[in-house]
Design a protein around this motif. Structure first.
Motif, mmCIF file in Angstrom:
data_model
loop_
_atom_site.group_PDB
_atom_site.id
_atom_site.type_symbol
_atom_site.label_atom_id
_atom_site.label_comp_id
_atom_site.label_asym_id
_atom_site.label_seq_id
_atom_site.Cartn_x
_atom_site.Cartn_y
_atom_site.Cartn_z
ATOM 1 N N LEU A 262 0.827 -1.203 0.000
ATOM 2 C CA LEU A 262 0.000 0.000 0.000
ATOM 3 C C LEU A 262 0.863 1.255 0.000
ATOM 4 C CD1 LEU A 262 -2.839 1.230 0.192
ATOM 5 C CD2 LEU A 262 -2.637 1.091 2.677
ATOM 6 N N THR A 263 1.986 1.223 0.729
ATOM 7 C CA THR A 263 2.867 2.392 0.799
ATOM 8 C C THR A 263 3.555 2.685 -0.532
ATOM 9 O OG1 THR A 263 4.600 0.918 1.662
ATOM 10 C CG2 THR A 263 3.303 2.155 3.271
ATOM 11 N N ASP A 269 2.111 10.072 3.945
ATOM 12 C CA ASP A 269 1.609 9.281 5.063
ATOM 13 C C ASP A 269 0.168 8.833 4.844
ATOM 14 O OD1 ASP A 269 4.017 9.660 6.427
ATOM 15 O OD2 ASP A 269 3.346 11.599 7.196
ATOM 16 N N GLY A 270 -0.308 8.858 3.595
ATOM 17 C CA GLY A 270 -1.687 8.472 3.324
ATOM 18 C C GLY A 270 -1.990 7.037 3.703
ATOM 19 N N ALA A 271 -0.983 6.142 3.605
ATOM 20 C CA ALA A 271 -1.205 4.746 3.967
ATOM 21 C C ALA A 271 -1.575 4.614 5.435
ATOM 22 C CB ALA A 271 0.031 3.917 3.644
ATOM 23 N N SER A 272 -0.958 5.434 6.281
ATOM 24 C CA SER A 272 -1.299 5.404 7.700
ATOM 25 C C SER A 272 -2.736 5.837 7.926
ATOM 26 C CB SER A 272 -0.346 6.317 8.484
ATOM 27 O OG SER A 272 0.993 5.916 8.332
ATOM 28 N N LEU A 273 -3.223 6.751 7.094
ATOM 29 C CA LEU A 273 -4.604 7.204 7.231
ATOM 30 C C LEU A 273 -5.580 6.068 6.922
ATOM 31 C CD1 LEU A 273 -5.909 9.954 7.937
ATOM 32 C CD2 LEU A 273 -6.199 10.331 5.501
ATOM 33 N N ASP A 292 -3.139 11.691 -2.531
ATOM 34 C CA ASP A 292 -2.320 11.630 -3.739
ATOM 35 C C ASP A 292 -1.767 10.226 -3.873
ATOM 36 O OD1 ASP A 292 -2.789 14.208 -4.368
ATOM 37 O OD2 ASP A 292 -0.822 14.988 -3.829
ATOM 38 N N LEU A 293 -1.997 9.597 -5.030
ATOM 39 C CA LEU A 293 -1.414 8.299 -5.318
ATOM 40 C C LEU A 293 -0.075 8.504 -6.022
ATOM 41 C CD1 LEU A 293 -4.501 6.231 -6.499
ATOM 42 C CD2 LEU A 293 -3.589 6.520 -4.201
ATOM 43 N N ASN A 366 -5.379 14.347 10.208
ATOM 44 C CA ASN A 366 -4.740 14.131 8.914
ATOM 45 C C ASN A 366 -3.859 12.883 8.961
ATOM 46 O OD1 ASN A 366 -2.601 15.042 10.444
ATOM 47 N ND2 ASN A 366 -1.808 16.430 8.883
ATOM 48 N N ALA A 367 -3.230 12.588 7.812
ATOM 49 C CA ALA A 367 -2.442 11.360 7.691
ATOM 50 C C ALA A 367 -1.234 11.371 8.621
ATOM 51 C CB ALA A 367 -1.989 11.178 6.243
ATOM 52 N N ARG A 368 -0.597 12.523 8.801
ATOM 53 C CA ARG A 368 0.581 12.584 9.685
ATOM 54 C C ARG A 368 0.210 12.252 11.117
ATOM 55 N NH1 ARG A 368 6.142 12.702 9.354
ATOM 56 N NH2 ARG A 368 5.761 13.561 7.295
#
Length: 842
Positions: A262-263, A269-273, A292-293, A366-368
């Motif tokens: 996924l990362t 850090d979107g994967a963490s979200l 953003d991909l 947020n993702a962070r």
């Protein structure tokens, strides 16, 4: 060939090459028995003598019939019929089976076949039944499968094959399942093979229909106008449709085989979200994310993700179902483009952001922040409450800031707090109030920027600056002390020369000498810490050097402490001052002994550390290179974490007053650093301490000379003649040095600085045999004086005396400049010996 259907009437079963069996009759047995009885009665009526030949003949006939019957049974001509073979139920099961059945003998001949077998193989009668290999002879699609079946039949094994028979004149082919197995377990039955043929055309057609429907569904999903992917609980992508793979420029073959995570496709850090969704056992959650991909080439693509996740009864998430809408293709036409862009900025900022209510519960983040929450709280508690991110020690400060924001206070000062979780991590928190219409659900917006690396770097810089300042102070103090000690030691030598050992004051003078020597040792330790002592490096084999210290170390640590040495093989050479290196090991061993009052174990290990291994070590400040490591470890009380950063500071000691100077480890630190090495410490309270010393590897050169031990020499004559120019800014020390040199027969000219020395040299027209000069002087220092005098007299000999190391000022001179050096403090005997050596040298 045609196959029998469910509506076809079953044919009569036919056994090939098997004679019809007749059942036995009890009447026949009774008739034979009656005949024999009648013959016996008749014989008894004709008299014994006349009947005897008939009796013998009858017995001979019966014996002959019995003998031939035995031979016929042995040859298989006569058999006893097994009544179980005539069981009508078992026979009808095989005869009327839907699958074709046939039995072949060891020669491959068909000895039994049912009606289905005849129909499937196209035989009209039992005499036309052919074995399987002859039925499909000449068919290339079946020949390999038949060969494997025949091989299994010969070996008495089971085998199954599925073959397709092509149709004739455009007719559809059909699928057959061929099986073979031995008839039974006995030796005779195992030679017979049972063959079965089943028409599975309809089953295969149904399977192909299902597969075709599945192919169509996959094709529809693959080429849908939107992307789709599925990610498992481990973060591995198990499915990505062709549309998304095309958008991201990835090869579909890489996906689903452990090639992508996924990362790899979610930027930042979107994967963490996506993995931060709070689990609810037994429920299905769908979240919408604007992220953003990341494409394979590194570019990004804005997208909206509809992320659906099902949780099991235990709360463990299954594989996701995630729909991807590309916003890059319709962003210009989207009326909510501004909101989408803001969401992307919000999720990709390097600062963790969350809105919280007054109780600290996270409303949005947020993702962070999701990544931060996972690192400090793997159980997901930090995703629910912002307070769980902060250490309980500092939590009240964050609560106070959020309360101020809830009360609409402005300009809330930021706070730097320790984060919760393993290790020491820090973050700076900024808290602001929310808008009036959002106060029902949210109380404040919290921004967090992690400052762990910055604090670590600041601490390292502060520690380095503090050590440098302490070293500078220690070096300055040592220099001034050296001048004082030199004067004391010189005056003490004059007193010793003027008093005999029998004088009452002689012991007092010796006591002064001993204390002055002890003070000189302390000064050398200060200079070692400040890295300004004079070293005499030479090429060393650490294994040999440590072996020579073994007896001394055993005496120092005592009998309670077990001592062990483990040397690596083929140790590289290093270049160091052997006496200073021994001082390092002795100091560490003494500290280890004091940390083990009840006994323990002291271990010294040596090993080579290649550059590639050094690069993997976690020690900061040590560049990758070849090193030789010396590890000194003990099983003592360890060093508390709160003081471990202070152990190398001079005069820092945890021992009782009077039991240590606090210069042991600072001396070790200075010697290692001045040698060009590095020293690090690992310690755990109650378990022990390990010091790791890394000395750079020395590559041998032609100039390396193995120094032999000096032989004992007779006492030298230290008297001499010649003119010596003595330059020293300390008047008391200068007069004592001049007095000592004059007492040995030299003519001494005194000067208090470099300018006076040059004037004296001019007055003598350069006719001076030797110059003895201090290094640090006002107006003109030693190196400047050397250059000026060599310009006047290139062959002039000079001795520098200083409390600093020789390297400290040698760098300001040309490499071709020759001079001798005498470190302060020194005794009268050392001064006159050095003068004698220099005066007589070529």
């Amino acid at each position: 060939m045609t196959a029998e259907t469910d509506t076809d009437p079953p044919r009569d079963p036919i056994a090939a090459h098997e004679p019809a069996r007749r059942g036995g009759s009890i009447v026949l047995v009774l008739l034979v028995a009656g005949g024999l009885v009648a013959v016996a009665v008749a014989l008894t009526t004709i008299g014994r003598a006349q009947a005897q030949p008939y009796i013998v003949g009858l017995l001979a006939l019966l014996a002959t019939v019995g003998l031939f019957s035995l031979f016929a049974y042995a040859a298989g001509i006569i058999r006893f019929v097994d009544r179980t073979a005539d069981d009508p139920v078992m026979g009808r099961i095989a005869d009327h089976a839907y699958d074709g059945l046939a039995v072949t003998d060891p020669r491959g001949h068909v000895v039994y076949s049912n009606a289905a077998y005849l129909a499937l193989t196209g035989a009209a009668t039992a005499q036309d039944a052919r074995p399987v290999e002859r039925v499909f002879i000449g068919n290339p699609d079946v020949s390999e499968a038949v060969f494997r079946l025949l091989k299994a039949a010969r070996e008495g094994k089971r085998q199954q094959e599925e073959v397709r028979i092509a149709g004739h004149d455009g007719a559809h082919g059909r699928w057959l399942r061929l099986r073979v197995r031995p008839l039974g377990q006995g030796k005779r039955q195992a030679k017979y093979a049972v063959w079965s043929i089943a028409d599975i055309t309809r089953d295969r057609e149904r399977q192909e229909d299902v597969f075709q429907e599945l192919q169509h569904a996959i094709e529809y999903l693959d080429h849908a106008p939107c992307g789709f992917f599925s990610v498992n609980n481990s973060g591995d992508l198990v499915y990505v449709n062709a549309t998304l793979a095309n958008w991201l420029d990835h090869d579909l073959a890489e996906i689903g085989s452990g090639g992508l995570k996924l990362t790899d496709i979610v930027s930042g850090d979107g994967a963490s979200l996506l993995t931060s969704i709070v689990p609810v056992p037994g429920e299905v959650k769908t979240e919408v994310f604007d992220l953003d991909l990341r494409m394979r080439g590194g570019k990004t693509m804005p997208a909206r993700l509809y992320h659906k996740l099902a949780f099991g009864a235990d709360g463990v998430p299954g594989a996701s179902r995630t729909l991807v809408i590309s916003r890059a293709r319709d962003e210009r036409l989207d009326p909510q483009r501004a909101e989408s862009r803001f969401t992307r900025f919000f999720d990709h900022t390097p600062m963790a952001i969350a809105t919280v209510d007054r109780a600290g519960a996270v409303v949005r983040s947020n993702a962070r922040f999701a990544k931060l929450a996972q690192s400090v709280s793997p159980d997901g508690a930090a995703n629910k409450s912002f307070f769980a991110v902060v250490s309980p020690r500092d939590r009240h400060l964050l609560i106070a800031s959020i309360n101020q924001a809830a009360e609409r206070h402005g300009d809330i000062p930021p706070v730097e707090l320790m984060l919760d979780g393993p290790g020491e991590r820090w973050g700076q928190f900024f808290v602001t109030a929310v808008e009036e219409d959002e106060r029902e659900t949210e109380a404040a917006i919290v921004y967090m920027l992690e400052t762990t690396e910055r604090r670590t770097l600041e601490n390292q810089i502060n520690q380095s600056q503090k050590m440098d300042m302490v070293g500078l102070l220690a070096g300055g103090i040592a220099h001034d002390f050296n001048n004082v000690l030199s004067a004391i030691m010189m005056a003490n030598d004059f007193l010793l020369n003027a008093h005999k050992p029998t004088d009452p004051s002689f012991q007092d003078i010796m006591q002064i000498k001993q204390n002055a020597t002890r003070a000189a040792t302390l000064v050398r330790q200060l200079l070692a810490f400040s890295r300004k002592q004079t070293l005499r490096p030479q090429v060393l084999d650490l294994g040999d050097a440590l072996s020579e210290l073994t007896m001394l170390l055993r005496r120092l640590i005592g009998e309670k402490v077990k001592f062990d040495q483990v040397h690596g093989r083929d140790l590289w050479q290093v270049k160091a001052d052997v006496s200073q290196f021994e001082q390092v090991i002795v100091n560490l061993a003494v500290n280890a002994r004091d940390a083990m009052p009840d006994g323990g174990k002291l271990t010294i290990r040596t090993s080579n550390v290649p550059a590639q291994d050094a690069a993997k070590l976690s020690y900061k400040g040590m560049p990758p290179a070849d090193y030789v490591q010396i590890e000194v470890s003990d099983t003592g009380t360890g060093i508390p974490p709160e003081i471990i950063d202070k152990i190398f500071e001079p005069f820092f000691s945890t021992k009782e007053v009077g039991k240590g100077t606090g210069l042991g480890l600072s001396t070790v630190y200075g010697i290692v650093k001045q040698t060009g090495g590095f020293i690090y410490v690992d310690s755990e309270a109650g378990k022990g301490t390990s010091f790791h010393i890394f000395l750079p590897r020395h590559h041998p050169t032609e100039n390396d000379v193995v120094k032999a031990l000096p032989e004992a020499k007779p006492r030298a004559d230290l008297t001499g003649q010649g003119t010596i120019l003595l330059v020293e800014d300390e008047e008391g020390l200068r007069s004592l040095n001049a007095r000592g040199l004059r007492s040995r027969g030299y003519t001494v000219i005194e000067a208090s600085n470099g300018i006076e020395a040059m004037e004296a040299l001019e007055q003598k027209n350069g006719a001076v045999d030797l110059v003895v000069s201090d290094v640090v002087m006002p107006e003109m220092d030693g190196p400047a004086l050397l250059r000026a005098m060599r310009a006047r007299n290139p062959d002039l000999k000079i001795i520098f005396v200083s409390g600093y190391a020789e390297d400290a000022f040698a760098k300001s001179l040309k490499e071709t400049e020759k001079f001798d050096f005498l470190p302060k403090p020194f005794a009268l005997s050392a001064l006159v010996a050095k003068v004698k050596e220099t005066m007589t040298s070529p």
